[in-house]
Scaffold this active site. Structure first.
Site, PDB file in Angstrom:
ATOM      1  N   ARG A 158       0.822  -1.224   0.000  1.00  0.00           N
ATOM      2  CA  ARG A 158       0.000   0.000   0.000  1.00  0.00           C
ATOM      3  C   ARG A 158       0.854   1.271   0.000  1.00  0.00           C
ATOM      4  O   ARG A 158       0.495   2.278   0.594  1.00  0.00           O
ATOM      5  CB  ARG A 158      -0.958   0.021   1.193  1.00  0.00           C
ATOM      6  CG  ARG A 158      -1.935  -1.131   1.239  1.00  0.00           C
ATOM      7  CD  ARG A 158      -2.861  -1.173   0.011  1.00  0.00           C
ATOM      8  NE  ARG A 158      -3.748  -2.313   0.124  1.00  0.00           N
ATOM      9  CZ  ARG A 158      -3.448  -3.551  -0.330  1.00  0.00           C
ATOM     10  NH1 ARG A 158      -2.301  -3.768  -0.945  1.00  0.00           N
ATOM     11  NH2 ARG A 158      -4.301  -4.536  -0.188  1.00  0.00           N
ATOM     12  N   SER A 226     -11.366  -0.104   2.388  1.00  0.00           N
ATOM     13  CA  SER A 226     -10.623  -0.433   3.605  1.00  0.00           C
ATOM     14  C   SER A 226      -9.986   0.847   4.140  1.00  0.00           C
ATOM     15  O   SER A 226      -9.120   1.422   3.496  1.00  0.00           O
ATOM     16  CB  SER A 226      -9.549  -1.478   3.302  1.00  0.00           C
ATOM     17  OG  SER A 226     -10.148  -2.684   2.865  1.00  0.00           O
ATOM     18  N   GLU A 327      -5.746   4.632   5.374  1.00  0.00           N
ATOM     19  CA  GLU A 327      -5.338   4.501   3.981  1.00  0.00           C
ATOM     20  C   GLU A 327      -5.735   5.727   3.146  1.00  0.00           C
ATOM     21  O   GLU A 327      -4.973   6.158   2.305  1.00  0.00           O
ATOM     22  CB  GLU A 327      -5.957   3.228   3.386  1.00  0.00           C
ATOM     23  CG  GLU A 327      -5.320   2.797   2.098  1.00  0.00           C
ATOM     24  CD  GLU A 327      -5.645   1.361   1.730  1.00  0.00           C
ATOM     25  OE1 GLU A 327      -5.771   1.086   0.533  1.00  0.00           O
ATOM     26  OE2 GLU A 327      -5.790   0.520   2.644  1.00  0.00           O
TER      27      GLU A 327
END
Length: 333
Positions: A158, A226, A327
Site C-alpha cells: 500500500r 478499507s 489509507e
C-alpha cells in the site's frame, strides 16, 4: 452555477466546496493544468474516482483538478496502456475479455487507473506492482512530462514514493499481463485457480458481500473501502496479541526482518468494535458488513468520519499497542 462539493466527488460523500474545479479530459491538459496552477502558486488537489479522499467541510482554498482522461489500448498482445482517468474496474473487465490475466483479483476496486500505482492497490494476494511496468508522470518538481519505470516508485505494501508527496501526477500507466485462460491463485479461494471470468465474478461477489462494490442505495458502500492498512509489527508483539486474545489461527503473515503483518479488521473486531459500531444513532459507523470500512450513513460530515477513525484507532492501540494507519488521504483535517 454553484461549484460542486467534495460530497459529490468522493465515495465517502462528505466534504466542503473547492474554490474552483478544472476538468481535464486529456493527459496533456492534465499536465498543463497542474503546471499552470503550480506556476500561479494555487493550492490544488488531484481528484480521480474520489475513493481515497477524506476532505474537510466548508469553503476550501484549493482547486480540484479532475482527472477525466480515459481510454485503454493494447500496445502489443500482453501490454495495456491506460489513461489515468479510466475507471479501474473497466480496465479489469477489458483484460478479462481479452484473455489477459494478472489483475482479475483486483476486480471491483473503486477509483481510477491513475490511482493504482500511487498506493500500490492490492487485494486477495495480488497487487498492481505485480504487473506495472511503467508510469507516465507530470513531475511537478522538474516540470517534465516523462515515462518512468515501475522500479523507480519504491512500490511496497500500500505504498509508493508518490503517496502523500504530491511530487508528481500520474497521466497514464502501462501493465504487462499474461495470455492465459486461468486466473492467478486466489487467496479467498484457498489458492485455487479458475477461469478469468469465474475469478472476476468470484471476487466481485466476495466484495459485494463486504459492501466493497459501490452502490448508491447501500450506505455500507458510502465509504473509502478499507480505511486502515494492515499493520506490520514485530513478531514478539504479534505473539503477545495472540496470547491476549486466546484464539487459534490469528491472521498473521511473515513480512521479513522479524516482522509480521496482521489483519486490521481482525484487530478492530477483537478490540470490541463490532459491525455497525458505535451504534444505530451515529451518522458515521463501521460497515454492517465489514469492520474495516468506515461509512457515511447518509448525513455524516467529514468530522464525523474522522472522529470515528480516531476512536477506532484509540481502542485498538489501548487494547493491543498497535497503531492503525488510515489509507485514505486526509485533506484539511
Amino acid at each position: 452555477m454553484s461549484t460542486p462539493s467534495f460530497a459529490s466527488l468522493t465515495t465517502l460523500r462528505v466534504g466542503g466546496t473547492p474554490a474552483d474545479i478544472v476538468e481535464c479530459t486529456t493527459a496533456e491538459a492534465l499536465a498543463a493544468t497542474v503546471a499552470r496552477l503550480d506556476a500561479a502558486g494555487t493550492p490544488l488537489i488531484i481528484v480521480g474516482g474520489g475513493s481515497n479522499l477524506l476532505v474537510a467541510e466548508g469553503a476550501l482554498d484549493l482547486t480540484a483538478v479532475l482527472v477525466r482522461n480515459t481510454g485503454i489500448s493494447l500496445v502489443d498482445d500482453i501490454t495495456l496502456r491506460i489513461q489515468a482517468g479510466t475507471v479501474w474496474d473497466n480496465v479489469v473487465a477489458f483484460a478479462v475479455e481479452h484473455g489477459l490475466g494478472g489483475i482479475e483479483a483486483l476486480s471491483g476496486i473503486p477509483g481510477s487507473a491513475g490511482a493504482t500505482p500511487v498506493q500500490n492497490v492490492g487485494a486477495y494476494g495480488s497487487e498492481i506492482a505485480d504487473v506495472l511496468t511503467r508510469v507516465r508522470l507530470y513531475n511537478r518538481e522538474t516540470e517534465t512530462d516523462e515515462w518512468v519505470p515501475a522500479s523507480s516508485l519504491d512500490l511496497a505494501y500500500r505504498y509508493s514514493n508518490l503517496k502523500f508527496t504530491s511530487r508528481a501526477v500520474v497521466l497514464e500507466i502501462e501493465l504487462e499481463l499474461e495470455k492465459t485462460e486461468q486466473s492467478i491463485p486466489l487467496r479467498h479461494l484457498g489458492g485455487e485457480r479458475v477461469s478469468l471470468a469465474e475469478a472476476r465474478e468470484s471476487v466481485l461477489e466476495t466484495r459485494r458481500a463486504k459492501g466493497m462494490v459501490l452502490d448508491s442505495a447501500d450506505h455500507d458502500t458510502w465509504s473509502a473501502g478499507s480505511f486502515f492498512t494492515n499493520p506490520v509489527v514485530p513478531a514478539a508483539l504479534a505473539d503477545d496479541i495472540e496470547a491476549i486474545v486466546g484464539e487459534d489461527r490469528m491472521p498473521r503473515f511473515a513480512a521479513g526482518d522479524g516482522q509480521v503483518k496482521l489483519s486490521a479488521a481482525w484487530l478492530i473486531e477483537r478490540a470490541g468494535c463490532h459491525r455497525g459500531f458505535p451504534g444505530e444513532d451515529a451518522p458515521a459507523r463501521l460497515s454492517t458488513k465489514h469492520t474495516l470500512a468506515l461509512t457515511n450513513r447518509g448525513a455524516a460530515t467529514a468530522d464525523d468520519i474522522a472522529a470515528l477513525a480516531r476512536r477506532v484507532q484509540g481502542v485498538v492501540e489501548k487494547q493491543f499497542g498497535v497503531e492503525l494507519h488510515p489509507e485514505p488521504v486526509w485533506v484539511g483535517l
